[in-house]
Design an enzyme around this catalytic site. Structure first.
Site, PDB file in Angstrom:
ATOM      1  N   GLY A   1      -9.735  -9.366  -2.102  1.00 33.25           N
ATOM      2  CA  GLY A   1      -9.683 -10.731  -1.883  1.00 33.25           C
ATOM      3  C   GLY A   1      -8.339 -11.688  -1.990  1.00 33.25           C
ATOM      4  O   GLY A   1      -7.127 -11.390  -2.728  1.00 33.25           O
TER       5      GLY A   1
ATOM      6  N   ARG B   1       0.804  -1.216  -0.090  1.00 35.63           N
ATOM      7  CA  ARG B   1       0.103   0.559   0.193  1.00 35.63           C
ATOM      8  C   ARG B   1       0.554   1.156   0.602  1.00 35.63           C
ATOM      9  O   ARG B   1       0.620   2.301  -0.582  1.00 35.63           O
ATOM     10  CB  ARG B   1      -1.060  -0.158   1.152  1.00 35.63           C
ATOM     11  CG  ARG B   1      -1.980  -1.340   1.240  1.00 35.63           C
ATOM     12  CD  ARG B   1      -2.998  -0.962   2.363  1.00 35.63           C
ATOM     13  NE  ARG B   1      -3.656  -1.955   1.801  1.00 35.63           N
ATOM     14  CZ  ARG B   1      -4.509  -2.922   2.697  1.00 35.63           C
ATOM     15  NH1 ARG B   1      -4.702  -2.525   3.741  1.00 35.63           N
ATOM     16  NH2 ARG B   1      -5.889  -3.422   2.279  1.00 35.63           N
TER      17      ARG B   1
ATOM     18  N   LYS C   1     -18.125 -19.029  -0.033  1.00 34.92           N
ATOM     19  CA  LYS C   1     -19.417 -18.988   0.073  1.00 34.92           C
ATOM     20  C   LYS C   1     -20.506 -17.856  -0.718  1.00 34.92           C
ATOM     21  O   LYS C   1     -19.698 -16.955  -1.186  1.00 34.92           O
ATOM     22  CB  LYS C   1     -19.977 -17.841   1.499  1.00 34.92           C
ATOM     23  CG  LYS C   1     -19.696 -18.921   2.590  1.00 34.92           C
ATOM     24  CD  LYS C   1     -19.657 -18.508   3.986  1.00 34.92           C
ATOM     25  CE  LYS C   1     -19.535 -18.935   5.116  1.00 34.92           C
ATOM     26  NZ  LYS C   1     -20.077 -18.581   6.453  1.00 34.92           N
TER      27      LYS C   1
ATOM     28  N   GLY D   1     -12.529  -4.480  -0.166  1.00 37.04           N
ATOM     29  CA  GLY D   1     -14.201  -3.961   0.059  1.00 37.04           C
ATOM     30  C   GLY D   1     -14.849  -3.310  -0.915  1.00 37.04           C
ATOM     31  O   GLY D   1     -15.508  -3.206  -1.132  1.00 37.04           O
TER      32      GLY D   1
HETATM   33  P1  AMP Z   1     -13.212 -15.555  -0.779  1.00 36.76           P
HETATM   34  O1  AMP Z   1     -12.957 -15.432   1.032  1.00 36.76           O
HETATM   35  O2  AMP Z   1     -15.327 -16.217   0.294  1.00 36.76           O
HETATM   36  O3  AMP Z   1     -13.638 -15.489  -1.388  1.00 36.76           O
HETATM   37  O4  AMP Z   1     -12.854 -17.107   0.105  1.00 36.76           O
HETATM   38  C1  AMP Z   1     -11.445 -17.440  -0.341  1.00 36.76           C
HETATM   39  C2  AMP Z   1     -11.331 -18.757   0.695  1.00 36.76           C
HETATM   40  O5  AMP Z   1     -12.750 -20.101  -0.717  1.00 36.76           O
HETATM   41  C3  AMP Z   1      -9.735 -19.302   0.330  1.00 36.76           C
HETATM   42  O6  AMP Z   1      -9.399 -19.355   1.061  1.00 36.76           O
HETATM   43  C4  AMP Z   1      -9.985 -20.930  -0.643  1.00 36.76           C
HETATM   44  O7  AMP Z   1      -9.103 -22.140   0.125  1.00 36.76           O
HETATM   45  C5  AMP Z   1     -11.854 -21.027   0.000  1.00 36.76           C
HETATM   46  N1  AMP Z   1     -11.896 -21.697  -1.112  1.00 36.76           N
HETATM   47  C6  AMP Z   1     -12.304 -21.984  -2.481  1.00 36.76           C
HETATM   48  N2  AMP Z   1     -12.696 -23.230  -3.087  1.00 36.76           N
HETATM   49  C7  AMP Z   1     -13.220 -23.992  -1.974  1.00 36.76           C
HETATM   50  C8  AMP Z   1     -13.549 -25.709  -1.535  1.00 36.76           C
HETATM   51  N3  AMP Z   1     -14.294 -25.917  -2.916  1.00 36.76           N
HETATM   52  N4  AMP Z   1     -14.180 -26.202  -0.464  1.00 36.76           N
HETATM   53  C9  AMP Z   1     -13.430 -25.163   1.187  1.00 36.76           C
HETATM   54  N5  AMP Z   1     -12.726 -24.131   0.509  1.00 36.76           N
HETATM   55  C10 AMP Z   1     -12.400 -23.451  -0.277  1.00 36.76           C
END
Ligand code: AMP
Length: 417
Positions: free
Chosen positions: A375, A35, A219, A398
Site C-alpha cells: 500500500g 500492472r 493502525k 494484500g
Molecule cells: P496504512 O494504510 O495503515 O498503511 O496507513 C497509511 C496511512 O497512515 C497514510 O495515509 C498516513 O497518512 C497515515 N498516517 C501515518 N502517520 C500518521 C499519524 N501520525 N497520524 C495519522 N495518520 C497517519
C-alpha cells in the site's frame, strides 16, 4: 520446479494469468498502467518464442455477467499496442475454446474478465435477505460448478503461467485451482511473480543480518499478525506512523489528540514484552512533529513523544527520531518497509518518511537487500523518487502483507507443489 527463464514456448498455447486490475477513469482510460507494464516481459517472451498467448485477468468487482463497466475490452487496444500485436478478444471467458484453438504462434487472445463468473472466486452472488440455508446451498453449488469452469479454462492451453502476484493470496480458479490440470513441467511463475517470490524469500527465509523492519501506517489493529510474525525474524523493529501513539499511551505517555486505538493498549504492551523476550530491539519515536489540526498547512511544533499537549496531535517523527531510525536502518543488511512513519501525503509531515526512504536507499547502495511494499509505502517511495534506489518494490498489496504475516499464498503454493 519449471522456470520460465529457460522454457521454450514455441508451438505452445500458453494461459497466462496476469493482474490487469488497473484503474480506469470515467471514459475508461487507464490512469495507471503499472500492472500492465509489470506483466509485459512474460507476455513478450511467450510471443517471441513463437507461443500463442491466452491472457486472463480480473478487473474490479463485477456483480453480474456481463458487467460492462468492468469489461477488459476497455484495455484491449492498449495492451495490444504494448505487445505489438493485434490482440484478439474473447467476450466470454468460459466459452473461448474455438478462439483459443484458432490461435497461431505469435498471436494473442485476451479473455473477458474472469470475475464475470462467480466460479472464478467461488463465492456465490447472493440476493438480499437469503436465509443461511440458502447461502450454504448457493456456496456449495458455486464450488461444484467451479470445477467445470476451471477445467474449461485449463483446456485452452498446454502451459500455465501465473504472473499475477496481486491475487496470489486468493485460491481462485485461475490463480490456484487451474494449476492441478498441468503437470510440473508445464506450469511456472512468470517473471514478475518470480521476482516477488525471491523478494519474499529474502525477508522471510534467506535473511542476511541485521534485519530491520519498519512498520508504519495508521493502525496497529491492521498490522498485528505482521508484527507478531516479524518478531520471530527481525533484529530491529521500528514502529512509526499512527501506531506510535497506541504504544506510547500504553506506556503511560501523554499523546494529546493523536490517533490511538484504546482497545489495543494491552496488545501494545504484550508486543513490547514479546519483543524483549525474543531479544528484538523495538524502536519507538522520541520526538514528534505535532499539529493543532489534521491539516496540510498546520503549524509544526516538536514535542517529546510522551509529552504531547492535550490539544495537539502527532503527525510525523521529529529530527532526533529521524536520525535514530536512520542509523539503525543504515547498519542493516535486510530491510522491510511497510507503511509511512508520518502523514506523508502532507508535505510538511513527509520529512520522517523521506528520511526513512533515504536511509533505506543508502543501505541498499552498500549492499543491503530492501523490500518496500504493502500500500502506502509504495506511494511513499514513488513520491520521493526512491523506487529505483531500493532492491524491490512489491506490486502486491494484500498478497505481500499475507506473505509477511507468514501465510502460504495459494497462487505460489499451486506452482511450487
Ligand atoms: P496504512 O494504510 O495503515 O498503511 O496507513 C497509511 C496511512 O497512515 C497514510 O495515509 C498516513 O497518512 C497515515 N498516517 C501515518 N502517520 C500518521 C499519524 N501520525 N497520524 C495519522 N495518520 C497517519
Amino acid at each position: 520446479m519449471q522456470s520460465i527463464d529457460n522454457f521454450d514456448f514455441a508451438g505452445k498455447k500458453v494461459f497466462v494469468r496476469v493482474d490487469f486490475n488497473v484503474p480506469l477513469d470515467e471514459k475508461f482510460n487507464i490512469t495507471d498502467d503499472t500492472r500492465i507494464r509489470g506483466a509485459l516481459p512474460t507476455l513478450k517472451k511467450v510471443l517471441a518464442d513463437g507461443g500463442a498467448l491466452i491472457i486472463a485477468s480480473h478487473m474490479g468487482r463485477p456483480t453480474k455477467n456481463p458487467d460492462e463497466k468492468f469489461s477488459l475490452n476497455h484495455i484491449r487496444k492498449y495492451v495490444g499496442e504494448k505487445l505489438g500485436v493485434d490482440l484478439k478478444f474473447a467476450p466470454d471467458c468460459a466459452h473461448a475454446s474455438e478462439a483459443a484453438a484458432a490461435l497461431k504462434p505469435g498471436e494473442a487472445l485476451l479473455l473477458e474478465n474472469l470475475r464475470f463468473y462467480a466460479e472464478e472466486t467461488g463465492k456465490p452472488r447472493l440476493a438480499d435477505g437469503v436465509t443461511d440455508a440458502e447461502k450454504k446451498a448457493a456456496k456449495a453449488a458455486v464450488k461444484e460448478s467451479q470445477k467445470a469452469f476451471t477445467k474449461t479454462l485449463a483446456s485452452y492451453a498446454d502451459v500455465y503461467v501465473n504472473d499475477a502476484f496481486g491475487t496470489a493470496h486468493r485460491a481462485h480458479a485461475s490463480t490456484a485451482l487451474i494449476a492441478d490440470y498441468f503437470d510440473a513441467d508445464s506450469k511456472m511463475f512468470g517473471f514478475l511473480m518470480n521476482k516477488e517470490v525471491i523478494a519474499i524469500n529474502n525477508v522471510m527465509k534467506d535473511i542476511q543480518r541485521p534485519f530491520t523492519a519498519i512498520m508504519g501506517g495508521s493502525k496497529v489493529s491492521s498490522k498485528i499478525e505482521i508484527i507478531k510474525n516479524l518478531l520471530e525474524k527481525v533484529d530491529n523493529l521500528i514502529i512509526g506512523g499512527g501506531m506510535t501513539y497506541t504504544f506510547i499511551k500504553a506506556l503511560g505517555g501523554k499523546i494529546g489528540t493523536s490517533i490511538c486505538e484504546d482497545d489495543k493498549l494491552d496488545l501494545a504492551l504484550e508486543l513490547i514484552k514479546e519483543a524483549k523476550e525474543k531479544g528484538v530491539n523495538l524502536l519507538l519515536a522520541d520526538d514528534i512533529r505535532t499539529a493543532a489540526d489534521f491539516d496540510a498547512n498546520a503549524e509544526i511544533v516538536v514535542y517529546d513523544v510522551d509529552k504531547i499537549p492535550d490539544e495537539r496531535m502527532g503527525l510525523d517523527i521529529g529530527l532526533k527520531t529521524e536520525t535514530k531510525f536512520a542509523d539503525v536502518i543504515k547498519a542493516s543488511k535486510t530491510i522491510l518497509w511497510n507503511g509511512p512513519v508520518g502523514v506523508f501525503e502532507f508535505d510538511r509531515f513527509a520529512g520522517g518518511s523521506k528520511a526513512v526512504g533515504l536511509a533505506i536507499a543508502e543501505a541498499t547502495k552498500k549492499g543491503a537487500f530492501s523490500l518496500v511494499g504493502g500500500g502506502d509505502s509504495v506511494a511513499c517511495v514513488n513520491k520521493f523518487g526512491l523506487a529505483d534506489k531500493v532492491s524491490y518494490v512489491s506490486t502486491g498489496g494484500g498478497a505481500l502483507l499475507e506473505a509477511i504475516e507468514g501465510k502460504t499464498l495459494p497462487g505460489i503454493a499451486a506452482i511450487e507443489a
